[in-house]
Design a protein around this motif. Structure first.
Motif, PDB file in Angstrom:
ATOM      1  N   ASN A   1       0.886  -1.253  -0.028  1.00  0.00           N
ATOM      2  CA  ASN A   1      -0.143  -0.059   0.128  1.00  0.00           C
ATOM      3  C   ASN A   1       0.832   1.105   0.007  1.00  0.00           C
ATOM      4  O   ASN A   1       0.306   2.345   0.192  1.00  0.00           O
ATOM      5  N   SER A   2       2.182   1.137  -0.095  1.00  0.00           N
ATOM      6  CA  SER A   2       2.983   2.220  -0.172  1.00  0.00           C
ATOM      7  C   SER A   2       3.196   2.914  -1.642  1.00  0.00           C
ATOM      8  O   SER A   2       2.476   2.372  -2.396  1.00  0.00           O
ATOM      9  N   SER A   3       3.985   3.700  -1.714  1.00  0.00           N
ATOM     10  CA  SER A   3       4.261   4.457  -3.188  1.00  0.00           C
ATOM     11  C   SER A   3       5.589   3.990  -3.740  1.00  0.00           C
ATOM     12  O   SER A   3       5.519   4.371  -4.774  1.00  0.00           O
ATOM     13  N   LYS A   4       6.356   2.940  -3.203  1.00  0.00           N
ATOM     14  CA  LYS A   4       7.262   2.566  -3.913  1.00  0.00           C
ATOM     15  C   LYS A   4       7.447   0.871  -3.819  1.00  0.00           C
ATOM     16  O   LYS A   4       6.865   0.302  -2.901  1.00  0.00           O
ATOM     17  N   ALA A   5       8.095   0.206  -4.624  1.00  0.00           N
ATOM     18  CA  ALA A   5       8.100  -1.371  -4.427  1.00  0.00           C
ATOM     19  C   ALA A   5       8.905  -1.894  -3.264  1.00  0.00           C
ATOM     20  O   ALA A   5       9.734  -1.023  -2.808  1.00  0.00           O
TER      21      ALA A   5
ATOM     22  N   PRO B   1       3.545  -0.977  -6.290  1.00  0.00           N
ATOM     23  CA  PRO B   1       2.504  -0.473  -5.172  1.00  0.00           C
ATOM     24  C   PRO B   1       1.127  -0.918  -5.906  1.00  0.00           C
ATOM     25  O   PRO B   1       1.049  -1.161  -7.293  1.00  0.00           O
ATOM     26  N   LYS B   2      -0.007  -1.096  -5.067  1.00  0.00           N
ATOM     27  CA  LYS B   2      -1.080  -1.410  -5.433  1.00  0.00           C
ATOM     28  C   LYS B   2      -1.393  -2.647  -5.831  1.00  0.00           C
ATOM     29  O   LYS B   2      -2.081  -3.084  -6.686  1.00  0.00           O
ATOM     30  N   SER B   3      -0.146  -3.449  -5.280  1.00  0.00           N
ATOM     31  CA  SER B   3      -0.169  -5.066  -5.685  1.00  0.00           C
ATOM     32  C   SER B   3      -0.326  -5.896  -4.464  1.00  0.00           C
ATOM     33  O   SER B   3       0.271  -5.668  -3.391  1.00  0.00           O
TER      34      SER B   3
ATOM     35  N   TYR C   1       0.486 -16.439  -5.602  1.00  0.00           N
ATOM     36  CA  TYR C   1      -0.575 -15.807  -6.374  1.00  0.00           C
ATOM     37  C   TYR C   1      -0.335 -14.387  -6.366  1.00  0.00           C
ATOM     38  O   TYR C   1      -0.044 -13.810  -5.218  1.00  0.00           O
ATOM     39  N   LEU C   2      -0.525 -13.947  -7.466  1.00  0.00           N
ATOM     40  CA  LEU C   2      -0.152 -12.360  -7.945  1.00  0.00           C
ATOM     41  C   LEU C   2      -1.578 -11.867  -8.199  1.00  0.00           C
ATOM     42  O   LEU C   2      -2.089 -12.258  -9.220  1.00  0.00           O
ATOM     43  N   SER C   3      -1.730 -10.531  -7.810  1.00  0.00           N
ATOM     44  CA  SER C   3      -2.673  -9.665  -8.206  1.00  0.00           C
ATOM     45  C   SER C   3      -2.108  -8.160  -8.142  1.00  0.00           C
ATOM     46  O   SER C   3      -1.774  -7.615  -7.140  1.00  0.00           O
ATOM     47  N   GLY C   4      -1.948  -7.688  -9.619  1.00  0.00           N
ATOM     48  CA  GLY C   4      -0.953  -6.368  -9.588  1.00  0.00           C
ATOM     49  C   GLY C   4       0.227  -6.820 -10.487  1.00  0.00           C
ATOM     50  O   GLY C   4       0.337  -7.492 -11.403  1.00  0.00           O
ATOM     51  N   GLU C   5       1.322  -6.201 -10.067  1.00  0.00           N
ATOM     52  CA  GLU C   5       2.774  -6.270 -10.903  1.00  0.00           C
ATOM     53  C   GLU C   5       3.808  -6.442 -10.042  1.00  0.00           C
ATOM     54  O   GLU C   5       3.601  -6.124  -8.604  1.00  0.00           O
ATOM     55  N   ALA C   6       4.769  -7.350 -10.356  1.00  0.00           N
ATOM     56  CA  ALA C   6       5.888  -7.910  -9.678  1.00  0.00           C
ATOM     57  C   ALA C   6       7.026  -8.304 -10.591  1.00  0.00           C
ATOM     58  O   ALA C   6       6.753  -8.792 -11.630  1.00  0.00           O
ATOM     59  N   PHE C   7       8.266  -8.073 -10.018  1.00  0.00           N
ATOM     60  CA  PHE C   7       9.405  -8.747 -10.990  1.00  0.00           C
ATOM     61  C   PHE C   7       9.945  -9.765  -9.852  1.00  0.00           C
ATOM     62  O   PHE C   7      10.216  -9.658  -8.704  1.00  0.00           O
ATOM     63  N   PHE C   8      10.000 -11.121 -10.662  1.00  0.00           N
ATOM     64  CA  PHE C   8      10.453 -12.119  -9.739  1.00  0.00           C
ATOM     65  C   PHE C   8      12.027 -12.575 -10.303  1.00  0.00           C
ATOM     66  O   PHE C   8      12.116 -12.404 -11.318  1.00  0.00           O
ATOM     67  N   GLU C   9      12.604 -13.060  -9.348  1.00  0.00           N
ATOM     68  CA  GLU C   9      14.117 -13.594  -9.561  1.00  0.00           C
ATOM     69  C   GLU C   9      13.905 -14.957  -8.749  1.00  0.00           C
ATOM     70  O   GLU C   9      14.024 -14.977  -7.446  1.00  0.00           O
TER      71      GLU C   9
ATOM     72  N   SER D   1       2.688  -8.314 -15.080  1.00  0.00           N
ATOM     73  CA  SER D   1       1.749  -7.211 -14.829  1.00  0.00           C
ATOM     74  C   SER D   1       0.228  -7.816 -15.101  1.00  0.00           C
ATOM     75  O   SER D   1      -0.138  -8.026 -16.194  1.00  0.00           O
ATOM     76  N   ALA D   2      -0.362  -7.829 -13.814  1.00  0.00           N
ATOM     77  CA  ALA D   2      -1.869  -8.332 -14.033  1.00  0.00           C
ATOM     78  C   ALA D   2      -2.761  -7.638 -13.019  1.00  0.00           C
ATOM     79  O   ALA D   2      -3.367  -8.161 -11.966  1.00  0.00           O
ATOM     80  N   TYR D   3      -2.881  -6.490 -13.109  1.00  0.00           N
ATOM     81  CA  TYR D   3      -3.384  -5.346 -12.385  1.00  0.00           C
ATOM     82  C   TYR D   3      -5.006  -5.481 -12.403  1.00  0.00           C
ATOM     83  O   TYR D   3      -5.388  -6.056 -13.672  1.00  0.00           O
ATOM     84  N   ALA D   4      -5.691  -5.220 -11.341  1.00  0.00           N
ATOM     85  CA  ALA D   4      -7.063  -5.355 -11.671  1.00  0.00           C
ATOM     86  C   ALA D   4      -7.676  -4.300 -12.590  1.00  0.00           C
ATOM     87  O   ALA D   4      -7.153  -3.249 -12.427  1.00  0.00           O
ATOM     88  N   ASN D   5      -8.691  -4.551 -13.116  1.00  0.00           N
ATOM     89  CA  ASN D   5      -9.474  -3.767 -14.073  1.00  0.00           C
ATOM     90  C   ASN D   5      -8.683  -3.190 -15.378  1.00  0.00           C
ATOM     91  O   ASN D   5      -9.237  -2.229 -16.078  1.00  0.00           O
ATOM     92  N   LYS D   6      -7.539  -3.874 -15.543  1.00  0.00           N
ATOM     93  CA  LYS D   6      -6.919  -3.480 -16.849  1.00  0.00           C
ATOM     94  C   LYS D   6      -7.230  -4.502 -17.850  1.00  0.00           C
ATOM     95  O   LYS D   6      -7.419  -5.471 -17.674  1.00  0.00           O
ATOM     96  N   PRO D   7      -7.072  -4.200 -19.074  1.00  0.00           N
ATOM     97  CA  PRO D   7      -7.525  -4.958 -20.223  1.00  0.00           C
ATOM     98  C   PRO D   7      -6.804  -6.186 -20.477  1.00  0.00           C
ATOM     99  O   PRO D   7      -6.860  -7.255 -21.029  1.00  0.00           O
TER     100      PRO D   7
END
Length: 370
Positions: A146-150, A165-167, A183-191, A219-225
């Motif tokens: 819920n913060s403004s940075k990763a 953020p927002k993920s 399980y992901l909702s939003g965006e993340a970079f995985f290593e 990148s799998a944000y809610a409400n994005k096409p």
């Protein structure tokens, strides 16, 4: 030294009341999670003990057959009495024409709403995300940014996740079984930490990403096409999630470094992108970690730490005076952040070590071996 430091058998854990409380109710008063992750041997024993406890967590009811039959008979008698009384009232009301008309309108409205929501509205990501979690019976840790940075998340297998953020990401405290699933909702970079015997799976709503050891972004944000997956190193396989879209075409797409795939929710189709430089949307969305190089040739350690700070948006505190003359030559690509830090500390020697707490990293060192 604590008693649990001497545990060598699964039975030792099963007899520990504090351990049982942690597994059954997720109450970790004695820091079991931190203790478990200190060594691989402990983690294996804890995994086995955890499975035993979860398998026996539902107590068998101590009821006789006669008791059960009597209780069921009494319950059904009460239900029948209530149904008979209710049916008389309903029958009288149903004879009224205006009530029939209202019922018809309500039924039509419900059918119209169901049809619209299933065939015209886009799939609700939050609903899909929750349905995926419900299928996992092991219990998961959910991290929401819920913060403004990763934020950097380190998993029990050593893999690292840069959660935007927002993920949010849900994952088990300790990976068990033959696969590692998150399980992901939003965006993340995985290593991902390499383990050919245990594939790593990322469930991101309608798609599943399967890897053995590599780095990539989802990148799998809610409400994005669209849902997008971009590979930086290694190789991944993308497929549709049949539990969410059973009627979709059963296909999979393999991606190599600097390739991507875009899943369009409107028509449920995959589009493979072999040259990401020609896709303005993908290029515009690249973050520091996807563009910076981790190949270092006789580079000052201070500069290496600065690169890591820029890539992972972390803070690294280290003894600047003692490490002023330290240089390093190493390739740190295709490995999680914890592994990068371990290699750096080992190369520097002289009691160099690191401690990581969230986005804060503290390096302890007596200097480097010149």
């Amino acid at each position: 030294m604590q008693i649990r430091d001497h545990y060598t058998e699964v039975e030792d854990f099963l007899a520990d009341a504090s351990f049982q409380t942690w597994i059954r109710s997720n109450v970790d008063q004695d820091n079991w999670e931190e203790w478990t992750l200190e060594t691989a041997t402990r983690a294996k024993l804890v995994q086995d003990a955890r499975l035993w406890i979860l398998a026996t967590r539902t107590p068998k009811p101590n009821f006789t057959t006669t008791t059960i039959q009597t209780a069921l008979h009494a319950t059904w008698s009460k239900i029948e009495q209530r149904e008979n009384a209710t049916n008389k009232k309903v029958l009288n009301l149903w004879n009224s024409n205006w009530l029939r008309s209202i019922a018809a309108v309500l039924v039509f409205g419900l059918l119209a709403t169901w049809t619209f929501s299933h065939f015209f509205l886009p799939m609700n990501d939050q609903k899909v995300y929750n349905e995926l979690l419900d299928e996992n019976y092991e219990g998961l840790v959910e991290q929401t940014n819920n913060s403004s940075k990763a934020q950097t998340i380190t998993l029990s297998d050593g893999s690292s996740v840069l959660l935007q953020p927002k993920s949010k990401l849900s994952y088990p405290k300790i990976f068990t079984g033959s696969e590692r699933s998150v399980y992901l909702s939003g965006e993340a970079f995985f290593e991902i930490s390499k383990n050919p015997k245990k594939p790593f799976l990322v469930y991101a709503n309608e798609i599943v990403t399967r890897v053995l050891g590599t780095s990539f972004k989802i990148s799998a944000y809610a409400n994005k096409p669209n849902i997008e997956v971009l590979v930086r190193t290694g190789k991944v396989k993308i497929e549709s999630n049949q539990s969410i879209m059973p009627s979709s075409k059963d296909e999979d797409i393999t991606l190599l470094p600097n390739e991507a795939v875009r899943f369009t929710r409107k028509d449920l189709k995959f589009k493979k992108i072999t040259d990401i430089t020609k896709d303005e949307a993908l290029i515009g969305s690249l973050s520091n970690i996807e563009q910076l190089s981790f190949d270092f040739s006789d580079i000052p350690v201070s500069q290496i730490f600065k690169t890591l700070e820029q890539a992972y948006l972390i803070n690294i505190a280290y003894p600047k005076v003692k490490m002023k003359e330290c240089h390093l030559t190493s390739s740190l690509n295709d490995m999680p952040l914890p592994e990068k830090l371990k290699i750096i500390c080992k190369a520097l020697g002289n009691n160099t070590s690191y401690e990581m707490n969230g986005n804060q990293v503290i390096i302890t060192s007596d200097g480097c071996e010149l």
